[in-house]
Scaffold this active site. Structure first.
Site, short mmCIF file in Angstrom:
data_model
loop_
_atom_site.label_atom_id
_atom_site.label_comp_id
_atom_site.label_asym_id
_atom_site.label_seq_id
_atom_site.Cartn_x
_atom_site.Cartn_y
_atom_site.Cartn_z
N LEU A 143 79.68 86.35 53.88
CA LEU A 143 80.36 85.28 54.74
C LEU A 143 82.35 85.66 54.97
CD1 LEU A 143 77.90 84.05 53.88
CD2 LEU A 143 78.94 82.43 56.04
N ASP A 144 82.92 85.35 55.64
CA ASP A 144 84.27 85.75 55.28
C ASP A 144 84.70 84.15 54.71
OD1 ASP A 144 86.56 86.03 55.51
OD2 ASP A 144 87.21 84.38 57.06
N LYS A 145 85.70 83.84 53.99
CA LYS A 145 85.58 82.42 53.74
C LYS A 145 86.60 81.35 54.86
CE LYS A 145 89.62 81.54 51.07
NZ LYS A 145 89.82 80.76 51.61
N THR A 146 87.66 82.03 55.52
CA THR A 146 88.56 81.07 55.67
C THR A 146 88.15 81.22 57.69
OG1 THR A 146 90.43 82.18 54.93
CG2 THR A 146 91.09 80.19 56.64
N VAL A 154 79.39 87.60 59.06
CA VAL A 154 80.18 85.93 59.20
C VAL A 154 81.25 86.59 59.39
CG1 VAL A 154 79.50 83.94 60.01
CG2 VAL A 154 78.12 84.99 59.60
#
Length: 810
Positions: A498-501, A700
């Protein structure tokens, strides 16, 4: 004594896109034939040698050699020479195409390219509308291959997503028919079929009228398939595929008097092709969106008559070493290093960082990022084609040309299934009469019955029906799935990145901490800061104003705002100067920052916060306090990750372009298994490849910087509301409304869809096998065959429609 050495693959074969390329086999074969070389093999990303535990992070050529016969320098020299020889002989190009509407079109073009002299490999991506071709430079050239592609282009070729024809009129001015010709012909086939069936059933008109209507349905439904078939014959090519079998099966049904059956087959398949063409350009728009991030022109400093002047030039004319001026609020057109000026630069489109990054002389900047409030002069380090953004585009394009195993299996199956059925049918017509077993009329009737029995109507409809039902149910629950392959693949996922921002977090900063100094009221601190920040457009400033409004504070008007680039801002509030910014804002003015303020800043930054120091000149104390801001996790992020683990996800990793401190703070808050921080787009791709080496992986994300990783993952998933166009179009799945909690439902739906697809395949193939046996043996004629054939079709469709009742809770 045997020893081992490793060489970076890009250094040996710089033009090879991945480890599956045929040049790898050529290189290993050439090297293993050399004296003293024992074994040569490729270590791809994620691979490990026996006895090692740490996988490689980039493709490596591993060479085992006999140190008593050849030295290390000689082995490495052999590899470089062999690589240079292969690179000199074989070239790899990715060429644009504009005429591929369906999978069959792609197969035809691949076959045409592979049959061209000197072409050793070809792969066509319909979504990206590109062809990746490997060719022998000694035999052919890029110009020859481009000429082959030009010959296949239709005179009225247009972009598959409804774009403009080359040199043609704009899309908006074209008629509905011009934009949707295939769909129009398919619908006309369906109308003719429906009217013919009603006329035939009613018995109010002569039979020949119904036959004429069915024949019209044949013409409309088979128009494109027959057109492709005739065009191939003109080129001296002949392709066996399922579309050909459908046309022959429909013709056989007509010979046996089952006109409606044949018309239905052609209508359904023409409709499928039309819808496939209509949806084709969606993924291709991702590359267009990426390319549009960087400006097409740049302002360059050039010396004229001894004076330095600003000249606007095309981005293609900018070279490394040029000095480019980027004014406030402009997009950065180049990769380079800041030479003059200071500013906060929004790098979110490239790196995914949630807040602008302060840039000073010596700091790097990337094309496609957005400059803040200060002007910058940038020393260009990479020309167009070598920029980070260009690498992102290249990564997406290459991923689009890599075919999934399911697609490759389908193509192989079609190449075998169709000719076997047709050859078997011909043999059934000819052999029994020659042996005296059947008469010619009996053999022909039995062969036509077999052709109808072998017509894979249920096989063709069972999987698409399940896919459409699954996609429809997903859409009802806020999940957009872009195709059956992605619907099926989603259920096999065991690792999730998963990407953070904008994915785990909300995607914009908010005030998380208000730390007033002794004897300072918290409301006074926040109101003072909001007074000044309401005049600023900085994302952090907007977060302070929003927080003050949420607290229903009375915020006084501030005077004119003064911005100190990369330091902070100041303005007059109720007659006193209020300053907000970093410690450097005060230190540059010779003001000592109290230890209590520094301690608060250190504590907040260690917790992953961005900080603002607030000072009111003349107040006692002057330093009012510190504000902490962060892009906070979504409210349901932690619960969603728990649900994902219950759904069978074994490993959850967070990938971010932010620094380690921010990444670890967010990762700990939501409960991921691992955090990888400070990543550029290519670093995210490397991480995805490492994870994919251990099994299917989903990614994601929501930003342009996530697009390459989304494209390389087994399943790319985009956040639909906050996601950029590039991420949405590159992704295979989109979570609409930014609702990450929909992901566990989507995985459960995918697994149920896979079960339904397997059931439908079993039923359809079982019925085909059974019908072929009973028709070949003469046990059943055309009537029972049609009933059983259509019955199996209804069964698989009904089974597929069960997915529409699949609940959100699984």
């Amino acid at each position: 004594m045997q020893q081992t050495t490793r060489l970076d693959l890009p250094l040996v074969l710089p033009d090879v896109p991945d480890g599956r390329d045929a040049c790898i086999a050529r290189l290993t074969s050439m090297l293993e034939a050399q004296p003293g070389v024992v074994r040569v093999h490729l270590l791809d990303v994620g691979d490990t040698e026996p006895g090692e535990t740490r996988p490689v992070t980039s493709p490596m050529l591993c060479m085992h050699y006999d140190a008593e016969r050849v030295t290390l320098a000689e082995v490495e020299g052999l590899a470089r020479v062999a690589g240079a020889s292969i690179s000199e002989q074989f070239a790899h190009v990715v060429l644009p195409i504009h005429s591929i509407a369906t999978e069959d079109d792609g197969v035809r073009l691949e076959s045409l390219l592979r049959g061209s002299p000197g072409v050793t490999a070809a792969a066509v991506s319909m979504a990206a509308q590109v062809a990746r071709v490997e060719f022998d430079r000694r035999i052919t050239s890029r110009a020859n291959i481009e000429a082959v592609l030009q010959e296949t282009r239709k005179p009225d070729a247009r972009e598959p997503d409804g774009g403009e024809p080359d040199g043609g009129e704009p899309e908006a001015s074209r008629t509905w028919y011009a934009r949707n010709r295939e769909l129009a012909w398919s619908l006309m086939s369906g109308v003719a079929l429906l009217v013919g069936w009603l006329v035939d059933r009613s018995g109010t008109a002569p039979r020949w009228i119904a036959i004429v209507l069915f024949a019209m349905a044949y013409v409309f439904g088979a128009r494109d398939n027959v057109g492709h078939f005739l065009a191939d014959l003109k080129r001296g090519k002949f392709h066996f595929n399922i579309d050909l079998l459908m046309v022959v099966a429909a013709a056989g049904a007509a010979v046996l008097g089952e006109w409606a059956e044949g018309a239905l087959l052609l209508f359904l398949f023409s409709l499928g092709h039309a819808l496939e063409h209509y949806a084709l350009g969606r993924a291709r728009k991702a590359i267009t969106a990426l390319a549009e991030l960087a400006p097409s022109r740049a302002t360059v400093l050039r010396m004229e008559s001894g004076l330095r002047r600003e000249i606007e030039v095309l981005i293609g004319d900018v070279k490394p070493g040029d000095h480019v001026v980027v004014k406030p609020a402009e997009r950065v057109p180049v990769d380079g290093t800041v030479l003059e000026g200071r500013s906060g630069v929004n790098q979110a489109p490239i790196t995914g960082e949630s807040v602008p990054v302060d840039k000073a002389p010596g700091d790097p900047v990337f094309a496609g990022s957005v400059n803040g409030e200060g002007a910058l002069v940038i020393d260009v380090t990479a020309a167009i084609g070598d920029r980070t953004l260009d690498r992102v585009i290249k990564l997406v394009s290459e991923a689009q040309t890599q075919k999934a195993p399911t697609q490759q299996f389908t193509e192989r199956f079609a190449r075998v299934f169709v000719p076997v059925v047709l050859i078997g049918d011909v043999l059934l017509i000819v052999v029994p009469p020659l042996l005296g077993v059947l008469s010619w009329p009996e053999a022909f009737a039995r062969a036509m019955a077999v052709l109808v029995a072998a017509s894979p109507c249920a096989l063709a409809l069972g999987t698409p029906a399940a896919v459409l039902a699954g996609i429809a149910q997903a859409a009802r629950n806020g999940v957009l799935i872009k195709g059956g392959a992605h619907l099926e693949a989603l259920g096999s996922i065991r690792s999730l990145a998963l990407d953070k921002t904008g994915t785990i977090t909300v995607g914009e900063p908010s005030v998380t901490d208000v730390v007033p100094m002794d004897s300072v009221d918290e409301a006074f601190l926040l109101a003072s800061a909001a007074s000044v920040e309401q005049r600023s457009q900085h994302p952090l400033a907007k977060a302070v104003v929003r927080h003050a409004a949420a607290q229903k504070l009375t915020v006084p008007e501030a005077g004119e705002l003064t911005s100190v680039t990369a330091r902070g801002v100041r303005a007059s509030v109720d007659g006193a100067v209020v300053e907000i910014g970093r410690a450097l804002l005060f230190e540059d003015a010779g003001v000592v920052v109290p230890p209590s303020v520094r301690e608060a800043v250190t504590r907040l930054e260690q917790a992953g916060r961005s900080t603002m120091i607030v000072r009111r000149v003349g107040n006692t104390p002057e330093f009012l306090g510190v504000l902490g801001l962060a892009d906070e996790p979504r409210a349901n992020a932690r619960e969603t990750l728990v649900a994902l683990r219950r759904a069978g996800i074994q490993r959850i990793i967070m990938l971010t372009g932010d620094n380690v401190g921010v990444g670890n703070a967010v990762g700990t808050a939501v409960g991921v298994d691992e955090v990888r921080a400070g990543l550029l787009p290519e670093d995210k791709v490397t991480s995805i490849k490492e994870l994919a080496a251990a099994g299917p992986v989903a990614m994601v994300g929501d930003g342009v910087n996530d697009a390459p990783a989304l494209a390389h993952a087994t399943v790319g998933i985009a956040m639909g509301g906050a996601g950029t166009a590039a991420a949405l179009e590159t992704a295979d799945v989109a979570l609409m409304g930014d609702d990450l909690s929909r992901l566990p439902f989507a995985i459960a739906l995918s697994r149920q869809s896979k079960r339904v697809i397997r059931q439908n395949l079993f039923v359809s193939l079982g019925v085909i096998v059974a019908l072929v046996i009973v028709t070949v043996s003469g046990v059943a004629g055309i009537g029972p065959t049609v009933i059983a054939h259509e019955g199996s079709t209804l069964v698989v469709i009904a089974n597929a429609l069960r997915l529409l009742r699949f609940g959100a809770k699984g």
